[in-house]
Design a protein around this motif. Sequence first.
Motif, short mmCIF file in Angstrom:
data_model
loop_
_atom_site.label_atom_id
_atom_site.label_comp_id
_atom_site.label_asym_id
_atom_site.label_seq_id
_atom_site.Cartn_x
_atom_site.Cartn_y
_atom_site.Cartn_z
N LEU A 35 -3.71 -5.51 -8.48
CA LEU A 35 -2.37 -4.92 -8.50
C LEU A 35 -2.42 -3.44 -8.83
CD1 LEU A 35 -0.34 -7.77 -10.28
CD2 LEU A 35 -0.49 -7.28 -7.82
N THR A 36 -3.30 -3.07 -9.77
CA THR A 36 -3.47 -1.66 -10.12
C THR A 36 -4.01 -0.87 -8.93
OG1 THR A 36 -3.86 -2.17 -12.45
CG2 THR A 36 -4.67 -0.04 -11.65
N HIS A 37 -5.03 -1.43 -8.28
CA HIS A 37 -5.61 -0.75 -7.12
C HIS A 37 -4.62 -0.69 -5.95
CE1 HIS A 37 -9.37 -0.16 -9.02
NE2 HIS A 37 -9.82 -1.40 -8.93
N ARG A 38 -3.72 -1.67 -5.87
CA ARG A 38 -2.71 -1.65 -4.80
C ARG A 38 -1.82 -0.42 -4.96
NH1 ARG A 38 1.32 -6.59 -4.71
NH2 ARG A 38 2.46 -5.28 -6.20
N VAL A 39 -1.40 -0.16 -6.18
CA VAL A 39 -0.56 1.02 -6.44
C VAL A 39 -1.34 2.30 -6.14
CG1 VAL A 39 0.67 2.32 -8.21
CG2 VAL A 39 0.85 -0.18 -8.14
N GLU A 40 -2.57 2.36 -6.60
CA GLU A 40 -3.39 3.56 -6.39
C GLU A 40 -3.65 3.80 -4.91
OE1 GLU A 40 -6.80 2.65 -8.73
OE2 GLU A 40 -5.86 3.24 -10.63
N GLN B 111 -1.80 2.77 -2.40
CA GLN B 111 -0.56 3.20 -1.77
C GLN B 111 -0.31 4.69 -2.03
OE1 GLN B 111 2.81 0.65 -2.22
NE2 GLN B 111 4.30 2.26 -1.74
N ASN B 112 -0.52 5.11 -3.26
CA ASN B 112 -0.32 6.52 -3.59
C ASN B 112 -1.25 7.42 -2.78
OD1 ASN B 112 1.64 5.85 -5.47
ND2 ASN B 112 0.21 5.89 -7.21
N ASP B 113 -2.50 7.02 -2.62
CA ASP B 113 -3.45 7.82 -1.85
C ASP B 113 -3.08 7.85 -0.37
OD1 ASP B 113 -4.92 8.39 -4.11
OD2 ASP B 113 -6.40 6.81 -3.78
N LEU B 114 -2.66 6.71 0.16
CA LEU B 114 -2.30 6.66 1.58
C LEU B 114 -1.06 7.50 1.87
CD1 LEU B 114 -2.90 2.86 2.34
CD2 LEU B 114 -4.27 4.78 3.15
N GLU B 115 -0.16 7.55 0.93
CA GLU B 115 1.08 8.31 1.14
C GLU B 115 0.83 9.81 1.26
OE1 GLU B 115 3.42 6.96 -2.14
OE2 GLU B 115 4.41 5.37 -0.96
N LEU C 115 -1.47 11.06 3.17
CA LEU C 115 -2.07 11.32 4.48
C LEU C 115 -0.99 11.61 5.52
CD1 LEU C 115 -4.79 8.52 4.54
CD2 LEU C 115 -5.00 10.88 3.72
N PRO C 116 -1.12 12.69 6.28
CA PRO C 116 -0.10 13.05 7.28
C PRO C 116 0.10 11.97 8.35
CG PRO C 116 -1.57 14.90 6.87
CD PRO C 116 -2.17 13.71 6.18
N ILE C 117 -0.95 11.19 8.66
CA ILE C 117 -0.80 10.20 9.73
C ILE C 117 -0.04 8.95 9.28
CG2 ILE C 117 -2.89 10.92 10.97
CD1 ILE C 117 -4.33 8.54 9.71
N VAL C 118 0.16 8.79 7.99
CA VAL C 118 0.88 7.62 7.47
C VAL C 118 2.38 7.88 7.52
CG1 VAL C 118 1.33 6.21 5.42
CG2 VAL C 118 -1.02 6.83 6.03
N GLU C 119 3.09 6.99 8.24
CA GLU C 119 4.53 7.15 8.39
C GLU C 119 5.33 6.30 7.40
OE1 GLU C 119 5.37 6.26 12.46
OE2 GLU C 119 4.47 8.13 13.20
N LYS C 120 4.82 5.10 7.10
CA LYS C 120 5.56 4.22 6.20
C LYS C 120 4.62 3.17 5.63
CE LYS C 120 9.57 1.14 5.92
NZ LYS C 120 10.76 0.59 6.63
N ASN D 267 -11.70 1.30 -1.47
CA ASN D 267 -10.46 2.01 -1.15
C ASN D 267 -10.71 3.50 -0.97
OD1 ASN D 267 -9.15 -0.45 -1.45
ND2 ASN D 267 -8.52 -0.04 -3.57
N ARG D 268 -11.59 4.05 -1.80
CA ARG D 268 -11.91 5.48 -1.70
C ARG D 268 -12.56 5.78 -0.35
NH1 ARG D 268 -15.19 5.64 -5.64
NH2 ARG D 268 -13.54 5.74 -7.21
N LYS D 269 -13.47 4.92 0.07
CA LYS D 269 -14.14 5.13 1.36
C LYS D 269 -13.13 5.06 2.50
CE LYS D 269 -17.99 3.58 4.24
NZ LYS D 269 -19.12 2.63 4.40
N LEU D 270 -12.22 4.10 2.43
CA LEU D 270 -11.18 4.00 3.46
C LEU D 270 -10.39 5.29 3.55
CD1 LEU D 270 -9.16 2.38 5.34
CD2 LEU D 270 -7.90 1.90 3.23
N VAL D 271 -9.90 5.77 2.42
CA VAL D 271 -9.07 6.98 2.42
C VAL D 271 -9.86 8.19 2.92
CG1 VAL D 271 -7.74 8.56 0.97
CG2 VAL D 271 -7.54 6.08 0.62
N GLU D 272 -11.11 8.30 2.51
CA GLU D 272 -11.94 9.42 2.96
C GLU D 272 -12.12 9.39 4.47
OE1 GLU D 272 -15.52 8.98 0.76
OE2 GLU D 272 -14.74 9.94 -1.07
N LYS D 273 -12.37 8.22 5.03
CA LYS D 273 -12.55 8.10 6.49
C LYS D 273 -11.25 8.43 7.22
CE LYS D 273 -16.87 6.93 6.33
NZ LYS D 273 -17.91 7.88 6.79
#
Length: 359
Positions: free
Chosen positions: A271-276, A278-282, A284-289, A342-348
Amino acid sequence: MAFDLHKLLRPHISSIKPYSSARDEYSGTEGVFLDANENAFGTPGTPDPAAGYHRYPDPYQQLLKKRIAEIKHVPAKNIFLGNGSDEAIDLLIRAFCRPGVDNIVILPPTYGMYEVSAAINDVTLKKAQLTPDFKIDAQTLDGAIDINSKLLFFCSPNNPSGNLLQPDLIEYYLQHFEGVVVVDEAYIDFADTESWSQKLAEYPNLVVLQTMSKAWGMAALRLGMAFASEEIIAVLNKIKPPYNINALTQQAALKVLEQTEQQQSIVQQILTHRVELQNDLETLPIVEKIFPSDANFLLVKMQHAAELFHYLIDEKVIVRDRSKVVFCEGCLRITVGTADENRKLVEKMKAYQPKSSIA
């Protein structure tokens, strides 16, 4: 509304005589077992025959159900265990739906196995789409239900959207639907709400599905749970294969279920990582929602979703492309991983450049 199980069952199910296994006739653990045509000399590679796998497992998983009953606060007599919750879905359709006559009702977008199991059993599928924000549309649902609708499936938290469905409407259909209401709670451990399994005494037409695959980390061992009235559980036990849960799964589950504190700790980490995440994905310019989630995943609408999905595969980061699912156009479903994953996903995703933007 009065609930009459036998009026809903396929006519022959009530009178069918189930297979009687050797362990039905004698359920003790001590004795000279010469009744089941097992290999009395044990399993090759295990010098101690008692430690091998040459004896059939308990067909009703009594020890395991006792432990689950303690954790879930549901009597053991109200628990059915299946080879994944998919087995319970299939058995429910076989028990209640006459091929070519009856139908089940689902609310897309939702878990795909309801449709697959209906097709395998030659049972008509009726669809009542959720709203674009993934809520129950009562008017649409009422229009899908007819006199041959035997099973109504609610997936809550829903897959692939991740949100809980409206409890007041689920309760309405428990009170008014003239069939069996199935609430699939595969992701309930990640939601801040009480399980519908606590209302079994109130609703004899309720079946609640859960799984050991998600919050308990046992996906490889395939163990699903169905909670229902004693009458419905008896039907499922009557028509299941005699030894549907193997001994290894039963033994492993008993050990895992002793680790409730660790399980709760892991859920909190997710649950903690879910919030983190989401915050990281938000950022990113390509993320709309990012859709609200009560599960261990996020449904994310983004630019170039299909292209990004294949790019991530090439980078050995695997997510789920849901862009062809109704109301999920342009969406990827992303499971919450470890902090490093999650960090690797966001970096890619930060490094991703759409082909259309490359000169």
